[in-house]
Motif scaffolding. Sequence first.
Motif, short mmCIF file in Angstrom:
data_model
loop_
_atom_site.label_atom_id
_atom_site.label_comp_id
_atom_site.label_asym_id
_atom_site.label_seq_id
_atom_site.Cartn_x
_atom_site.Cartn_y
_atom_site.Cartn_z
N VAL A 1 0.99 -1.21 -0.08
CA VAL A 1 -0.06 -0.07 0.08
C VAL A 1 0.66 1.21 0.05
O VAL A 1 0.64 2.15 -0.65
CB VAL A 1 -1.06 -0.02 1.29
N HIS B 1 2.62 1.57 -3.71
CA HIS B 1 1.68 1.72 -5.04
C HIS B 1 0.42 2.60 -4.68
O HIS B 1 0.13 3.34 -5.41
CB HIS B 1 1.32 0.42 -5.33
N TRP B 2 0.10 2.62 -3.37
CA TRP B 2 -1.59 3.19 -3.38
C TRP B 2 -1.74 4.37 -2.30
O TRP B 2 -2.49 4.96 -1.94
CB TRP B 2 -2.35 2.33 -3.16
N PHE C 1 -3.75 7.15 -2.65
CA PHE C 1 -5.32 6.95 -2.93
C PHE C 1 -5.99 6.27 -1.68
O PHE C 1 -7.23 5.90 -1.91
CB PHE C 1 -5.33 5.92 -4.19
N VAL D 1 -9.12 1.61 -0.80
CA VAL D 1 -8.31 2.68 -1.80
C VAL D 1 -9.32 3.20 -2.84
O VAL D 1 -10.20 2.10 -3.38
CB VAL D 1 -7.24 2.02 -2.51
N ILE E 1 -9.34 5.09 -6.63
CA ILE E 1 -8.24 5.50 -7.76
C ILE E 1 -9.24 6.22 -8.89
O ILE E 1 -10.31 5.55 -9.13
CB ILE E 1 -7.60 4.54 -8.23
#
Lengths: 488, 900
Positions: free
Chosen positions: B833, B836-837, B840, B852, B854
């Motif tokens: 997480v 990458h996220w 978001f 999350v 996006i």
Amino acid sequence: MAQRAIWLVSHEPGTPRGGTVRFSRRYPTVEKRAKTFNGSSYVPVPEDDPFCKALLFELRLLDDDKDFVESRDSCSRISKASVYGLPTAGKELWPVVAIQKNGLVYVSVPLVEQTLSTRPPLISISGISQAFDLLFGLIDFFDSGPKTEADLSTKVSQLPDLLLYICPFGTLLGTNFLLDNFSNLSINRAPKQPAWKAGTYKGKAHVAVSITEKVKSMQYDKRDVADMWQVYGTITCKCDLEGVMPNVTVSLNLPTNGSPLQDILVHPCVTSLDSAVLTSSSVDMMDDSAFSGPYKFPFTPPLESFHLCYYTSQVPVPPILGFYQLKEEDSQLKISVHLKLHESVKNCFEYCEAHIPFYNRGPITHLEYKVSFGQVEVLREKSLLIWIIGQKFPKSLEINLSGAVNFNTMSHQKQPVDTICIGGTTYVKLYFRIPDYTLTGCYADQHSVQVFASGKPKITTCRELISSDYYIWNSKAPAPVAYRSLFL
Amino acid sequence: MAPRSADAWARVLAALRASPAAFVARAGAEGLAAELLSELRSERQSEPTKGSLLSVIMEFPTQLWPDPTAAEAAVSALLDTLALLPPRPAALRRPLLLAATSVLAACGALAPASAATSRLLPVLLRAASGRATGQEQRALQATACECLRELESCRPGLLAGQLGLLRALQDSRATQAHCLLFVITLRNALRALAQVGPGAPAGLHGLLVARTDRPQGGEIQAWDWSLEAPGAQWPGLWDWTLAGEDIWDPAVPLGQEGDWAEPGPAPLDLPPPEARELRAAVSQLLDLSYLLTPPAQAQMLQQLSQVLRAVRGQPPALLKPQLVRLLGTARVSLLHAVLAAKDTFGEALFTAQDEALLLRRLVGAAQHPALPSPARLFYLHCLLHFPENWPLGPAGEEGTPVLLTPSLATGLLPSLLQDPPDLLARLHLLCLLCGEELSADGSRDCQGTEDRALGYLQRLLASLRQGAAQPGAPRSSVTLCFRASYLATRCLASHPGALAQLTKGLAELYQARPCLAPHFVDLLEQAREVLAEPLGKALQQVAVAGAGGAQALQWHLQILTKVAGAQPLGPTLGFLWAALGQGGDWAWEQALLGTCRALLRGTELSGAGPRDLANLLQELARGLDDPDSRDRGRLYYSLFTHLSGPKLGSALGPTRSTPMLGSSLVEENEGFASALTVQEAQAPLQLRRVSRQAKEPPVILGLTVEASETLYSLELRFRILGPYYEPLKAVQVPCLRPGASPKLLLLPLEPRRPYPALLDISVLYATPSGLTCYAQLPSLPIAFADLFLPLPPSSPQVTHPQTFHELWASCLPGGAESCMWGPWWGQALETLVTKHWEPFVMSATPPTSYQVAIRLPPSSQLLLQLEAAGEDGVRVALRTDDWAILPLAGEYLRGLGATL
């Protein structure tokens, strides 16, 4: 330490292709190693035809050298020690060892056990000297005996079988192609028998030792240029002795006023060398303390005739002192030659001739001459005078020739051009042989051969002096100088 | 196919030898190979015919059996033929063994798993170790040893397991073949041990004593002509653990022959008893060396040197007695072997006195009139690469050893009467000696020597020039003269007087024979500036003076073409004006234009030169006879008056030879047409992605661009393949220089649909030489994740969890939902997480639960709920309002799973 391929190419001037491959042998297992060792710089061995063409071109043996070709004529392309690079399919095959002798080109391509992206020095390639040994062996084989086309073909047809013994996988096992029964080669009959001795001799014991000395000279008759002369000799032996490894010692002797032998190189069958023999070198200043023999060579002889040793020597005077004067007057040349035999030299020749060539002038049309001794032969078309002196110099030991020569300058163009003898630069060349004589005084006799074998062998010895490159230059014009004393 | 007669075979084999590749392609390798093998067993063919069939198999196995499997079958067939021979002497046995070995080794079939290998090796070993009595048996035995040696050479270490046996054989038989086989096996085994290191299965002792019982236990098997050993006789002897993969990698030299100065791997440490045993084996071999032929002695000496070098603490003094013997011999290979030993061991084997003696012997051999010229030349080469104990010069370069004083080298001076190779080699030595003498401190003592040496060199060069100047002198004497001059410039560089004399002499030679112009052009090309400059000037003077009359004009033009740019323009132009008045044929006009072309490229655009050149070109365009030549003149005039200097230079490219095509314009076009238009090139550019996270639309793709050469006016053009994106604008960069910091480019992406795509990039740029080039660069992918954007903050009052749940609910029924399982345990989810996220995440309960959201431009969204379920991985629920992106999202998540 192996060869990738071997060729024998005959040079045939005047034919459309200039030459043909008489024999070729490739070694695929060595080629495989070459591929791995050379990596990206690997160049495969080409097929016979393209190879032959590239070789003859590189050696300038094709007739088409009218035009400048950069890949052959460029000033920075200087081949070393008979090793060439041949262009093949866009790359260059290197190292190609090629030696020319009597219309044949002997070629071998040694394996280089590293990458060739930058060419390593030849000294670091062990296959190079093996290639020389192989090619010298082949040259001995083809140079021996008669040299007719039929003999050549016979020898070529024997090569595949010979190579199965001498070089079955490209790694050289011996160098002697001359054995009558080669199937014996390198296979020992008894333990501790040399591999270079194929079998044993049966019959009467006989040892023959012959000494051949050659003398070179450059004489100028000029105050500022020193004359040069040099003697070098070869001892040849043939030992017919029974037993597996008979021991022989040959001692060469010098008379008290003899000239010491130098630069002695021996046959590999010699078992040991005295350090005085090993160190006696022509680069040293001569003095009375120099080792002057006897020169002992202990060895076990091979079956065939072999060169036991080579040497050089510095003798105090040349055997024949000459003076040559050539002047151009009006349309003719006035020549005068004076020869003097040194008093210490044996006045007993097998033959003695003075050749007086005229270059770049056309054929001789007219000749007037006077000689104090001997006869003169005129080869008009070859523009050459031969003064035949014969077997003896007269009592005075001095002889003269003088004369006037005319030439047909119109047909001059047809003759080959000489690039050294230009204008007044020209020479007289002497050819002579004196049997049973050496200039150094070096000799071998009954007592100088010791044989440690059963039975007393018959011993024969002989010696001779032969001229080789014996030049007397015209003192009235510049002459090519061969200094030996430049830095002294 | 009907069997061929002996004559027919002779013709077939001759054709095959002449051109193996073409013949095999024509006849078919398979059929021909099968026919060859079957003929070997045929009763109809005589032994000599079969012998010649075998010799072809030995020479061309790779053409006949290009594939290892087929080669293996062929070896088996050859061994079958061998087994079928009657039990009495037969001439075919040896060639059969040689052929089988060649095929096996050359075609890559030599391998542990190969049946043919495991058949051939025992046959060879049995033949090599049998008790041979007759002549034929000895020949066969030697051949078997040679075959084994070749296999060992191709696969070093192959016979390491047989070392004990081979040593015993060498002991008892003492033939050359056995000695050589043992030496190479010993050397390779030591290398293999050194490579394997301490983990070797058996030490040297183990290898040397292993399996010696058989041959030593009285007399082993009596000779058996069948040679084919019953399979069980040599059980499990073939241990491939020490065998290399093919020959060893040459990139890592292991003290291989030929590597000269390269040190191998770390020497092997042997325990004292093993070292003693090794020493004993080596001395025994050295004692035998006298009995070997000279090339075999050379091989053995070299390999024994390698053996001694491979082991720590082995004194090379063992070699000394043999070296003294070999030093006196006249054989090239023996003296070469001594030099190799000198190089390997240096002072450990050769004291200063020994070194001096060796050098003097070498000097003596290099000038010995009784030796053949190639041998003398080789010795001379060895002198220039003499392995000195304490070399002063740079390694690997030619140079005279310190001990080689001028007085020592007096016998090695060049003379006009020598053959060209001898003369050049000796001249080279003289130049090197002169170079050293002359560059020394120049004390008064050696002034005389120096002058004499220089004087001698100059006289020699003058004589060579005189020879080359003879009308009709052969090309060989001309090349000799030029090569000698080229070599001499090395040592004359520091001697302006001598150099001036050389230049003057060469100019006189040109005056006498202008037809040597190609040689002069070559010399100007090759020689260093120190000669090329004054010589070019002198030659220009001779050329513009017009020596040799009208016939020499073409040669003068060659010289003037060569010196254009380097020498003043005025005299050349004057000469060309004069030449123009004489008139000539098409070829003459082309040569004239060729010179103009060279002048165009090399002209400085200042002073009166350009105007004169333009006038000349105009005159050429008007006055030449041939319309084609006039056109070309006009073209040059236009180019000259319209293009800038650098552009003109590159447009006209390198000087070409006289065009051979019907029209010179056609050929010209090939040269400059492309130079004037845009050229396709390999771009010296590198593009890299940089990560760039945008907070709001548009999505930004970050790129950096770097150049390895200076480039101007770059225009980078981008095109996204497929219909899902708006077109991108080109980006201009005024200049890129190598070494400068990379230029950052930000590309705003406007997707029509949120799909991955491929970015096609091309570039147009100008080079410093004025060319315009176009290049295609490698495409870059635009990934699904590149399009991710965070959701826009709607209003500050709404908290994220609420928004997420609303969003989550709003996706259905219009959108789609899916469930996945993610293979992430422990901290992995948190890492994922964060990596990458992070931007978001709308709500989270670290480390187990994340929500999350996006945004995917232009108008889609992707929602993820991730719940860690302990040891069972992570449950991922996803929803989107755009069903079409569901497969993309699935693929993206699976991709993440794979990377962890």
